[in-house]
Design an enzyme around this catalytic site. Structure first.
Site, short mmCIF file in Angstrom:
data_model
loop_
_atom_site.label_atom_id
_atom_site.label_comp_id
_atom_site.label_asym_id
_atom_site.label_seq_id
_atom_site.Cartn_x
_atom_site.Cartn_y
_atom_site.Cartn_z
N GLU A 1 -67.76 28.23 12.95
CA GLU A 1 -67.91 29.42 12.11
C GLU A 1 -66.77 30.42 12.35
O GLU A 1 -66.43 31.21 11.47
CB GLU A 1 -69.28 30.08 12.39
CG GLU A 1 -69.77 30.93 11.25
CD GLU A 1 -71.24 31.30 11.36
OE1 GLU A 1 -72.04 30.75 10.61
OE2 GLU A 1 -71.58 32.15 12.20
N LYS B 1 -76.10 32.14 0.62
CA LYS B 1 -77.18 33.13 0.80
C LYS B 1 -77.43 33.86 -0.52
O LYS B 1 -78.56 34.11 -0.90
CB LYS B 1 -76.78 34.16 1.86
CG LYS B 1 -76.76 33.64 3.27
CD LYS B 1 -76.61 34.82 4.23
CE LYS B 1 -76.16 34.38 5.60
NZ LYS B 1 -75.72 35.49 6.44
N HIS C 1 -72.98 5.13 24.71
CA HIS C 1 -73.62 4.00 24.03
C HIS C 1 -73.89 4.32 22.57
O HIS C 1 -74.70 3.67 21.93
CB HIS C 1 -74.94 3.66 24.75
CG HIS C 1 -74.72 3.33 26.19
ND1 HIS C 1 -74.52 2.05 26.64
CD2 HIS C 1 -74.62 4.14 27.28
CE1 HIS C 1 -74.33 2.08 27.95
NE2 HIS C 1 -74.39 3.33 28.36
#
Ligand code: PA5
Length: 427
Positions: A274, A403, A295
């Site tokens: 960000e 938003k 793994h």
């Protein structure tokens, strides 16, 4: 040797032709000097609150909360990730099973998360921290509004709720309804806020030693004030990431070898993404955990696209350790701590041999003090890297778009989802 930051595996001596030479680093003095100078100028102008708050008197963050059985932190992004990271980093992943005070974190707008927390806690015995710098974050408000109604039904008292905010609807409610409020300094940005009231008030209630946390950050601040890049781990870390980004390493993996540090990688992921992902620039952060991601991810890191720089975090001492006994097996007589740290070394060597640049942060112990150092080093690294890239690490303008659209949808000012059937395959 104490704690250290090791960068030999990005240097030519270890990494071969893919590596940096001392001349490469020396040749970047104008860039490191500029990044250092601009960061300090921002600090002098009062823009970098995260560098100031660590010198505040920590007494102001304590709260009388001894009667509460549960603690619930409600927040989003920078207003919660750091708290959760420190809590887990210090107390361990099964802290709730071992402690009388049970701690929960609520960030998402996923109703199941809230539902499942409400099934475990008793709101009458819960201290709720609602954390939001803007005081308007939709997930935080939605969760808080639901909790508030539930609490009212149960007749909970006002001192069940503590608000940490510097404005918006949340602070208005806090003032109107008489909740205890802690301010967040205007110049402290969400993802850089864990060592301000945002983190320190809740963490102190969770019995985290915030004095040691802050003291680690203060000691790291002294180290990060060194102007010379070869003496400043944050400036060097930023420079190395910057140089390798320019050489096509567009992914930065953070891989600690300790379960307690996994949340640190998630905090770092937000900080790096960000802060730096702007104007077409940035480096994609990836959270990994050793030894288990050997793994899962390591094949890709070793043999996939050559677009990564890896940082390991290794801790020498573990709180509990075991000697493995099985006669005749090569594990016989080794401690588990030896095993995991040798696995880290094996991975580091394999990556270096393949020309994959890698760095290591080595800590003697993981406690409040060393975690405070680590947090601050990464905050400073991010600040320096922002200056090197020429982006403002302290805003997040692009996030606002989603938003705005969500709000328009909620207010019925935008059309809901439309599915173009010709591009749908039923599953
Ligand atoms: O780092 C940031 O600025 C963001 O991640 C914010 O912390 C997040 O969006 C939550 O914002 P607020 O604290 O205003 O609720």
């Amino acid at each position: 040797m104490g704690d250290y930051f090791k960068y030999s595996n990005v240097m030519r001596e270890e990494l071969g032709s893919e590596g940096l030479s001392l001349e490469d680093i020396e040749g970047m003095r104008d860039v490191t000097d500029m990044a250092y100078r601009r960061t300090m100028e921002r600090y002098e102008r009062g823009e970098l609150g995260f560098m100031e708050v660590i010198y505040e008197d920590i007494e102001q963050y304590s709260l009388d909360d001894k009667d509460f059985k549960y603690i619930l932190v409600v927040g989003m992004g920078g207003s919660i990730l750091g708290i959760q990271m420190v809590y887990e980093g210090v107390k361990g992943i099964y802290a709730n099973e071992l402690s009388d005070k049970k701690v929960f974190f609520l960030d998402n707008s996923d109703p199941e998360l809230l539902h499942s927390i409400l099934k475990v806690i008793d709101l009458r015995e819960t201290l709720i921290f609602v954390v939001s710098k803007s005081g308007n974050t939709v997930e935080t408000l939605a969760n808080f509004f639901v909790l508030k109604e539930e609490m009212e039904k149960l007749g909970c008292k006002r001192d069940n709720v503590v608000i940490i905010s510097s404005g918006g609807v949340l602070k208005e409610i806090g003032e109107r309804e008489g909740y205890q409020i802690f301010d967040i300094p205007e110049n402290v940005v969400g993802r850089f806020s864990v060592l301000s009231s945002v983190g320190l008030v809740p963490l102190s209630s969770m019995d985290v030693d915030i004095e040691r946390l802050v003291s680690g950050a203060r000691d790291m601040d002294k180290i990060c004030r060194r102007e010379d890049v070869v003496k400043n781990p944050a400036l060097m870390n930023a420079l190395i990431h910057y140089l390798f980004l320019n050489r096509g390493k567009s992914i930065s993996v953070l891989m600690p070898y300790m379960e307690r540090l996994y949340r640190f990688t998630l905090w770092y992921r937000q900080l790096w993404a960000e802060s730096l992902g702007k104007d077409g620039k940035g480096q994609t952060p990836v959270a990994a955990l050793g030894a288990k991601d050997q793994h899962s991810q390591l094949q890709l890191y070793l043999d996939g696209p050559r677009d990564k720089i890896i940082t390991f975090i290794k801790v020498k001492r573990f709180r509990g350790d075991f000697t493995i006994r099985y006669r005749g097996h090569y594990l016989d007589g080794h401690n588990m701590s030896q095993l995991i740290n040798l696995q880290q070394l094996g991975t580091e060597r394999a990556l270096t041999a393949r020309g994959v640049p890698n760095l290591s942060i080595v800590l003697e112990d993981l406690d409040e003090y060393t975690l405070g150092k680590l947090i601050y080093m990464y905050e400073m690294t991010t600040a320096f890297m922002g200056e090197m890239l020429g982006v403002n690490a302290f805003d997040q303008p692009a996030v606002e778009e989603g938003k705005r659209i969500t709000r328009e949808l909620l207010e019925g000012r935008a059309k809901g989802e439309e599915v173009l059937e010709e591009y749908v395959i039923k599953i």
